[in-house]
Design an enzyme around this catalytic site. Structure first.
Site, PDB file in Angstrom:
ATOM      1  N   SER A  42       2.475   3.381   9.063  1.00  0.00           N
ATOM      2  CA  SER A  42       2.406   2.193   8.241  1.00  0.00           C
ATOM      3  C   SER A  42       2.805   2.417   6.796  1.00  0.00           C
ATOM      4  O   SER A  42       3.060   1.442   6.093  1.00  0.00           O
ATOM      5  CB  SER A  42       0.997   1.621   8.287  1.00  0.00           C
ATOM      6  OG  SER A  42       0.063   2.505   7.719  1.00  0.00           O
TER       7      SER A  42
ATOM      8  N   SER B 268       0.154   7.431   9.966  1.00  0.00           N
ATOM      9  CA  SER B 268       0.882   6.519   9.086  1.00  0.00           C
ATOM     10  C   SER B 268       1.582   7.169   7.907  1.00  0.00           C
ATOM     11  O   SER B 268       2.406   6.534   7.259  1.00  0.00           O
ATOM     12  CB  SER B 268      -0.060   5.418   8.585  1.00  0.00           C
ATOM     13  OG  SER B 268      -0.244   4.458   9.598  1.00  0.00           O
TER      14      SER B 268
ATOM     15  N   LYS C  89       1.328   3.227  -1.943  1.00  0.00           N
ATOM     16  CA  LYS C  89       1.314   2.277  -0.818  1.00  0.00           C
ATOM     17  C   LYS C  89       0.497   1.037  -1.177  1.00  0.00           C
ATOM     18  O   LYS C  89      -0.570   1.153  -1.805  1.00  0.00           O
ATOM     19  CB  LYS C  89       0.692   2.992   0.392  1.00  0.00           C
ATOM     20  CG  LYS C  89       0.649   2.160   1.686  1.00  0.00           C
ATOM     21  CD  LYS C  89       0.003   2.972   2.809  1.00  0.00           C
ATOM     22  CE  LYS C  89       0.067   2.275   4.155  1.00  0.00           C
ATOM     23  NZ  LYS C  89      -0.514   3.104   5.238  1.00  0.00           N
TER      24      LYS C  89
END
Lengths: 429, 429
Positions: free
Chosen positions: A153, A177, A78
């Site tokens: 996210s 997330s 990420k």
């Protein structure tokens, strides 16, 4: 949906590498060929760095030096987690051109386990949102329906794994997330106990809750990745009495939910008695603490360059900045009360089960649904376990309205292995 | 100014009691006769309870059961500290008619030491202010000039001791509330290390800083009272190397001050080198933390019965309630930084010396002076030591403009005895 890694487990891949049927370079090529720019899962690819890592992994394996089940496996990271020499963009114009100097601790652990870092995956701006469609890089699309959000996210990590671009991706989970994109995209997402994976080199959202987690096709693959990020299974502390039966599951009633989603997930736990927890109360604690801590991280950016934020992020931050300090103090006290209440439940049950999300993936850009604003809705069933620091796993639980839904399993701190065991016993239609 | 106890030390009183020249009942009678309603120091007197306690103390002493230097001594208690069976009024209409069920821990300790609780002394409403003229009971007057404020929030405790009504009074100090009235009234006020005296049964103002303290005519009397409230001197932990000299004094430059006050206090430390600390920065930390914690205590009262507060208290609380949570979080971090900075200074010096207040006592009702609003001015030199949890002692340092001023001594946590030693060596003109 036909990416190179669709349908391949980490165990399959590991066998292929050791039998000589596969090579790290071949896996990397498969990953890079599977990248579908239209899904917008990756914001940075590193074919050169990954190529060198794959070559090294191949040489090591050929020489009989085996780093374990992630050796030679392509992994995505990420874009709020530092990978040395690559940009860490945070999904934000604020960090345009920012290049990380060193690896985050979890990336160092992945490399030590022989993983090949393919590139960086898209994140909701500063990881401050669950939709995954607010970022300077544009929205990440759901591989099951490209008009819909991947969830966030860790949006790109979810889409990359779901589309078979990589068999494993690293994300972060502050209020859901990792689990949210896993559930919306029909794969597995695992958030360990708070602090179980070191967070050094990860950009903060809310330091009290920020947790590094993993996204993979299945619970079994999450277990393999988690062990690589924490050491051998024996090193994971478990307060559980191993002589006791580990099957006691409670169904936690989701109070506000699409009834079709509830039915689909509930069907997986037909024998579990229903229990109630004040999920909205815990979410209020989550919000007060997250908002206070998030604004603390961003106060100077809001003051000095507000225009660089995506408008929804700026709006959320400005509201977060007005969270009164006394509310924060009370939230900390309420957290203790909720922790005691849930600890009591986890004395009687080994696993708490509930849906990961109360709805299926909305359309990109949609901000409200039948349950109200998506901001509170999307974290309503996931954030309570961040507030309490408990491990939580989302696993695929079939489809509703043609879209994936996730079942969420929660257990005691340090008893992560119970979640993987329970997930393997689930019979998803 | 001619109260019964003017000019009498606790040591003198103790000798008189043991020689038979004095009796607890006689001392109590002297105290009650000295109460001057015009000063408004007491909000509650308890002649019956005190009479019974004095009789008991007299019997014990006559029987040879000696509880130590406070045995038979009349003591006054600030009206935010519970004394069983007496009203705890907090200086507020909110607590009209409220009677304490049990003694605060510090009151229990006083009784165990044989002290005779005479009554309750006026407090600035909810201890939330340094002027001592905002309370449902009306302003407490300064015995040196009845048109002027006693200082607060332990306003009545300061006035009662200064006027010789009692030789000792108990107060609380969150940002200076024991030292401020001591300095304005020309006596001694002592705030030990945070937590050194248990705070159970004391109404909170800001739990991170609230400290029980003592007010008496001199540093020597404060030392006696402090020992009674913490056990024998040997039980007080001291990190100090007893073989090292203890005379190293630094002068901490007060940055905003009436120059006449500065001159008067500085003259007591002619050989002390000047050092600078970011006192305004520490005061900002104080304000953020105090405001957040104070509003947490009062949120329901503000919402449900705002009209019961004195208007200046309500105004302060409403502002305090808007303290943003992120400011509070940053204040906690800044506090760590300041703590490290001052710890470095206290490696080089045993005592930090500075004025207790930058001005002399203003007129009652005055809210601003030459240095600006009295709210921040009055705590500017005292609150830093609450933020850092350090012991601080205010001792009389002569007069300026015909009004008393105080010198303040600060040292390391647990090294309280250094303060009393240093105060005894001061030569006040």
């Amino acid at each position: 949906m036909g990416g190179f890694f669709r349908g391949r487990t980490l165990a399959d891949i590991a066998r292929g590498l050791r039998s000589g049927d596969e090579s790290p370079a071949g896996l990397l090529a498969g990953a890079l060929e599977s990248v579908d720019p239209d899904l917008n899962a990756f914001v940075t690819l590193d074919p050169e760095g990954a190529g060198a890592a794959a070559a090294r992994a191949g040489e090591e394996l050929a020489a009989g030096y085996d780093r374990g089940p992630l050796h030679g496996v392509p992994v995505a990271v990420k874009d709020i987690i530092d990978v040395a020499g690559l940009p860490t963009g945070m999904g934000s114009a604020h960090f345009e051109g920012h290049v990380a100097e060193a690896d985050a601790l979890c990336v160092t652990m992945l490399r030590d386990a022989g993983a090949v870092i393919v590139g960086k995956t898209g994140t909701h701006e500063f990881a401050y949102g669950g939709t995954g469609d607010v970022a300077v890089n544009g929205p990440v699309r759901n591989p099951h329906d490209r008009e819909r959000m991947s969830g966030g996210s860790s949006s790109g990590s979810g889409a990359a794994v779901a589309a078979g671009m990589v068999p494993l991706a690293i994300g972060t989970d502050t209020g859901g997330s990792v689990r949210i994109p896993a559930a919306f995209c029909g794969i597995a997402g695992f958030k360990p106990s708070y602090g179980a994976i070191p967070a050094g080199g990860v950009f903060p959202l809310a330091v009290s809750f920020d947790t590094v987690g993993v996204i993979a096709a299945s619970a079994a693959d999450c277990r393999i990745a988690y062990r690589a990020l924490t050491g051998p299974a024996e090193a994971v502390p478990s307060p559980v009495d191993e002589s006791a039966p580990h099957g006691r599951v409670a169904w936690i009633e989701p109070l506000e939910i699409d009834p079709d989603v509830e039915r689909a997930v509930r069907a997986l736990f037909p024998d579990a008695p229903s229990e109630r927890i004040d999920l909205p109360g815990i979410r209020a604690v989550f919000r007060a603490v997250q908002d206070a801590e998030a604004y603390d991280v961003h106060a100077e950016r809001v003051a000095e360059a507000p225009g660089l934020f995506q408008p929804p992020t700026l709006e959320r931050l400005e509201r977060a900045g007005r969270t009164p300090a006394w509310r924060y103090l009370r939230a900390l006290r309420e957290r203790e009360r909720f922790a005691a209440e849930v600890a009591g439940l986890l004395d009687r049950y080994d696993i708490l089960a509930l849906p990961t999300l109360p709805i299926t993936a909305p359309k990109i850009g949609e901000t409200e649904g039948p349950l109200g604003s998506h901001v509170p809705t999307l974290v309503s069933l996931t954030c309570p376990w961040n507030v309490l620091g408990l491990p939580a796993l989302s696993v695929p639980a079939g489809t509703v309205h043609g879209l994936p839904v996730g079942a969420q399993l929660v257990t005691r701190r340090g008893a992560e292995s119970l979640l993987f065991d329970a997930a393997e016993n689930l019979a998803v239609a």
